[in-house]
Design a protein around this motif. Structure first.
Motif, PDB file in Angstrom:
ATOM      1  N   PRO A  69      38.213 -31.772  -1.946  1.00 45.88           N
ATOM      2  CA  PRO A  69      39.346 -31.734  -0.732  1.00 45.88           C
ATOM      3  C   PRO A  69      40.126 -30.551  -1.017  1.00 45.88           C
ATOM      4  N   SER A  70      40.250 -30.100   0.488  1.00 45.39           N
ATOM      5  CA  SER A  70      41.228 -28.646   0.532  1.00 45.39           C
ATOM      6  C   SER A  70      42.039 -29.017   1.583  1.00 45.39           C
ATOM      7  N   LEU A  71      43.211 -29.853   1.346  1.00 47.54           N
ATOM      8  CA  LEU A  71      44.312 -30.047   2.092  1.00 47.54           C
ATOM      9  C   LEU A  71      45.093 -28.838   1.961  1.00 47.54           C
ATOM     10  N   ARG A  72      45.283 -28.026   2.991  1.00 45.81           N
ATOM     11  CA  ARG A  72      45.978 -26.717   2.987  1.00 45.81           C
ATOM     12  C   ARG A  72      47.416 -26.772   3.360  1.00 45.81           C
ATOM     13  N   ARG A  73      47.704 -27.716   4.322  1.00 45.93           N
ATOM     14  CA  ARG A  73      49.278 -27.826   5.107  1.00 45.93           C
ATOM     15  C   ARG A  73      49.411 -29.216   5.342  1.00 45.93           C
ATOM     16  N   VAL A  74      50.641 -29.666   5.139  1.00 51.61           N
ATOM     17  CA  VAL A  74      51.338 -30.821   5.689  1.00 51.61           C
ATOM     18  C   VAL A  74      52.472 -30.472   6.491  1.00 51.61           C
ATOM     19  N   THR A  75      52.547 -30.730   7.828  1.00 52.33           N
ATOM     20  CA  THR A  75      53.636 -30.262   8.820  1.00 52.33           C
ATOM     21  C   THR A  75      54.721 -31.173   8.632  1.00 52.33           C
ATOM     22  N   SER A  76      56.095 -30.744   8.588  1.00 45.05           N
ATOM     23  CA  SER A  76      57.275 -31.519   8.568  1.00 45.05           C
ATOM     24  C   SER A  76      57.181 -32.904   7.832  1.00 45.05           C
ATOM     25  N   PRO A  77      56.895 -32.593   6.438  1.00 46.07           N
ATOM     26  CA  PRO A  77      56.876 -34.016   5.585  1.00 46.07           C
ATOM     27  C   PRO A  77      57.933 -34.760   5.599  1.00 46.07           C
ATOM     28  N   THR A  78      59.142 -34.044   6.109  1.00 49.29           N
ATOM     29  CA  THR A  78      60.580 -34.912   6.016  1.00 49.29           C
ATOM     30  C   THR A  78      60.231 -36.001   6.995  1.00 49.29           C
ATOM     31  N   ASP A  79      59.491 -36.053   7.792  1.00 49.83           N
ATOM     32  CA  ASP A  79      59.323 -37.344   9.046  1.00 49.83           C
ATOM     33  C   ASP A  79      58.504 -38.390   8.586  1.00 49.83           C
ATOM     34  N   ILE A  80      57.739 -38.187   7.425  1.00 51.31           N
ATOM     35  CA  ILE A  80      56.992 -39.238   6.971  1.00 51.31           C
ATOM     36  C   ILE A  80      57.045 -39.448   5.376  1.00 51.31           C
ATOM     37  N   SER A  81      58.375 -39.055   4.655  1.00 49.47           N
ATOM     38  CA  SER A  81      58.362 -39.001   3.290  1.00 49.47           C
ATOM     39  C   SER A  81      59.716 -39.114   3.032  1.00 49.47           C
ATOM     40  N   ASP A  82      60.236 -40.289   2.320  1.00 51.00           N
ATOM     41  CA  ASP A  82      61.747 -40.078   1.785  1.00 51.00           C
ATOM     42  C   ASP A  82      61.936 -38.911   0.647  1.00 51.00           C
ATOM     43  N   ALA A  83      60.943 -38.827  -0.155  1.00 46.04           N
ATOM     44  CA  ALA A  83      61.207 -37.726  -1.191  1.00 46.04           C
ATOM     45  C   ALA A  83      61.370 -36.449  -0.603  1.00 46.04           C
ATOM     46  N   TYR A  84      60.443 -36.089   0.387  1.00 44.29           N
ATOM     47  CA  TYR A  84      60.350 -34.882   1.003  1.00 44.29           C
ATOM     48  C   TYR A  84      61.682 -34.476   2.040  1.00 44.29           C
ATOM     49  N   ARG A  85      61.919 -35.541   2.412  1.00 46.21           N
ATOM     50  CA  ARG A  85      63.459 -35.603   3.502  1.00 46.21           C
ATOM     51  C   ARG A  85      64.587 -35.425   2.651  1.00 46.21           C
ATOM     52  N   ASN A  86      64.874 -36.008   1.437  1.00 45.49           N
ATOM     53  CA  ASN A  86      65.811 -36.059   0.347  1.00 45.49           C
ATOM     54  C   ASN A  86      65.888 -34.371  -0.092  1.00 45.49           C
ATOM     55  N   MET A  87      64.754 -33.981  -0.532  1.00 49.62           N
ATOM     56  CA  MET A  87      64.658 -32.525  -1.044  1.00 49.62           C
ATOM     57  C   MET A  87      65.025 -31.700   0.043  1.00 49.62           C
ATOM     58  N   ALA A  88      64.698 -31.845   1.460  1.00 51.06           N
ATOM     59  CA  ALA A  88      65.023 -30.917   2.376  1.00 51.06           C
ATOM     60  C   ALA A  88      66.556 -30.715   2.711  1.00 51.06           C
ATOM     61  N   LEU A  89      67.000 -32.024   2.434  1.00 53.04           N
ATOM     62  CA  LEU A  89      68.414 -32.348   3.368  1.00 53.04           C
ATOM     63  C   LEU A  89      69.501 -32.396   2.257  1.00 53.04           C
ATOM     64  N   THR A  90      69.463 -33.054   1.123  1.00 53.15           N
ATOM     65  CA  THR A  90      70.459 -33.269   0.222  1.00 53.15           C
ATOM     66  C   THR A  90      70.368 -32.663  -1.145  1.00 53.15           C
ATOM     67  N   SER A  91      69.584 -32.124  -1.478  1.00 57.43           N
ATOM     68  CA  SER A  91      68.936 -31.347  -2.857  1.00 57.43           C
ATOM     69  C   SER A  91      69.878 -30.374  -3.353  1.00 57.43           C
ATOM     70  N   LYS A  92      69.664 -29.911  -4.418  1.00 54.76           N
ATOM     71  CA  LYS A  92      70.328 -28.819  -4.978  1.00 54.76           C
ATOM     72  C   LYS A  92      69.496 -27.378  -4.302  1.00 54.76           C
ATOM     73  N   VAL A  93      68.433 -27.366  -3.869  1.00 50.23           N
ATOM     74  CA  VAL A  93      67.663 -26.452  -3.205  1.00 50.23           C
ATOM     75  C   VAL A  93      68.555 -26.090  -1.837  1.00 50.23           C
ATOM     76  N   ALA A  94      68.741 -27.189  -1.130  1.00 47.71           N
ATOM     77  CA  ALA A  94      69.779 -26.893  -0.174  1.00 47.71           C
ATOM     78  C   ALA A  94      71.027 -26.204  -0.157  1.00 47.71           C
ATOM     79  N   LYS A  95      71.700 -26.604  -1.268  1.00 46.34           N
ATOM     80  CA  LYS A  95      73.020 -25.999  -1.517  1.00 46.34           C
ATOM     81  C   LYS A  95      72.800 -24.559  -1.974  1.00 46.34           C
ATOM     82  N   ILE A  96      72.136 -24.206  -2.847  1.00 43.81           N
ATOM     83  CA  ILE A  96      71.673 -22.669  -3.067  1.00 43.81           C
ATOM     84  C   ILE A  96      71.486 -22.203  -1.923  1.00 43.81           C
TER      85      ILE A  96
END
Length: 290
Positions: A69-96
């Protein structure tokens, strides 16, 4: 979130690697969802899924197969995953990111997963991000979240320190948006790169104008990045979002001024990608970063 000395280092060099930004639980949640998508990819020979604009969400490299398997890109994972949405919108990453854009606040522009699974061919040639996502000002930061360990051998991000203070280079050739700088510019400006490695849970924060590239992964270890791009809240996009999401434009840090700030930049607007990959450098008008 980070010390002033780190902010100053980012401003000077155009990038900053910070370790231990994610908790073990956050890493595990992101990895679990990605592992499931890799398993799903074994059943597909072509890109699949669908994003807001109808293009495929999951993109595979030319060497992809059920056995390799060579999956190289998942586009806009915030639309399909709680974990990726929370990381993008409410995490320490966003604050930095909010600290680094140098404005009153920061908004999410887009997110994606760029992965190089073991012994896969994905290569990213030298480019800058801003020509892909031009705004009224260039206070944008690309956050490369290291889901897996990133080593000097498995295709890490390579950067040219300080190049964010230099010119914006053309990413067009023969009237086509190729998403890559010319050979002459590469020879002149990209001969002494620095690799941005780090353990799982680290994040590389990169200025949108910084010259960067990465090589294929020829090791037995994956190199998986979750990439979130944030813009200053007063930066107005100058073209259609190439990776649209229902969360694009969400304020993730600070507050909204209600104003638009403009700085002087001159560039040709990009062509919107037609396919799933956004990998212009590989084929057609598709494009990539990192």
């Amino acid at each position: 979130m980070i010390e002033q000395s780190q902010v100053e280092q980012y401003q000077k060099n155009g990038f900053l690697v910070v370790e231990n930004v994610l908790t073990p639980e956050e890493i595990a949640s992101l990895q679990q969802d990605f592992d499931q998508w890799v398993q799903d990819s074994r059943q597909h020979e072509q890109p699949w899924g669908e994003t807001l604009d109808g293009r495929a969400r999951f993109d595979i490299e030319s060497d992809h197969s059920a056995e390799h398997p060579s999956l190289r890109r998942v586009t806009s994972p915030t639309d399909i995953s709680d974990a990726y949405r929370n990381m993008a919108l409410t995490s320490k990453v966003a604050k930095i990111a909010g600290q680094l854009v140098g404005s009153q606040g920061a908004r999410l522009h887009h997110s994606k997963i760029n992965s190089k699974l073991p012994h896969t061919a994905t290569e990213v040639k030298w480019h800058q991000d801003f020509p892909f996502t031009p705004h009224s000002n260039d206070d944008l930061v690309t956050c490369l979240i290291m889901i897996s360990d990133v080593t000097a051998e498995n295709g890490p991000l390579q950067v040219i320190p300080g190049s964010h203070k230099g010119p914006l280079f053309s990413h067009w050739n023969d009237d086509q948006f190729t998403g890559v700088i010319s050979d002459d510019v590469e020879k002149e400006h990209c001969q002494n790169p620095i690799s941005c490695a780090g353990v799982s849970g680290s994040v590389c924060f990169m200025h949108t104008r910084l010259l960067h590239a990465s090589s294929p992964n020829n090791t037995d270890d994956p190199r998986t990045l979750y990439i979130c791009v944030y813009a200053a809240e007063d930066a107005l996009p100058l073209c259609e979002n190439p990776l649209p999401s229902q969360h694009a434009g969400t304020l993730v840090a600070g507050s909204s001024s209600g104003k638009i700030r403009c700085t002087e930049n001159e560039l040709r607007l990009p062509q919107k990608p037609k396919g799933a990959s956004f990998f212009v450098q590989q084929a057609g008008t598709d494009a990539v970063s990192a």
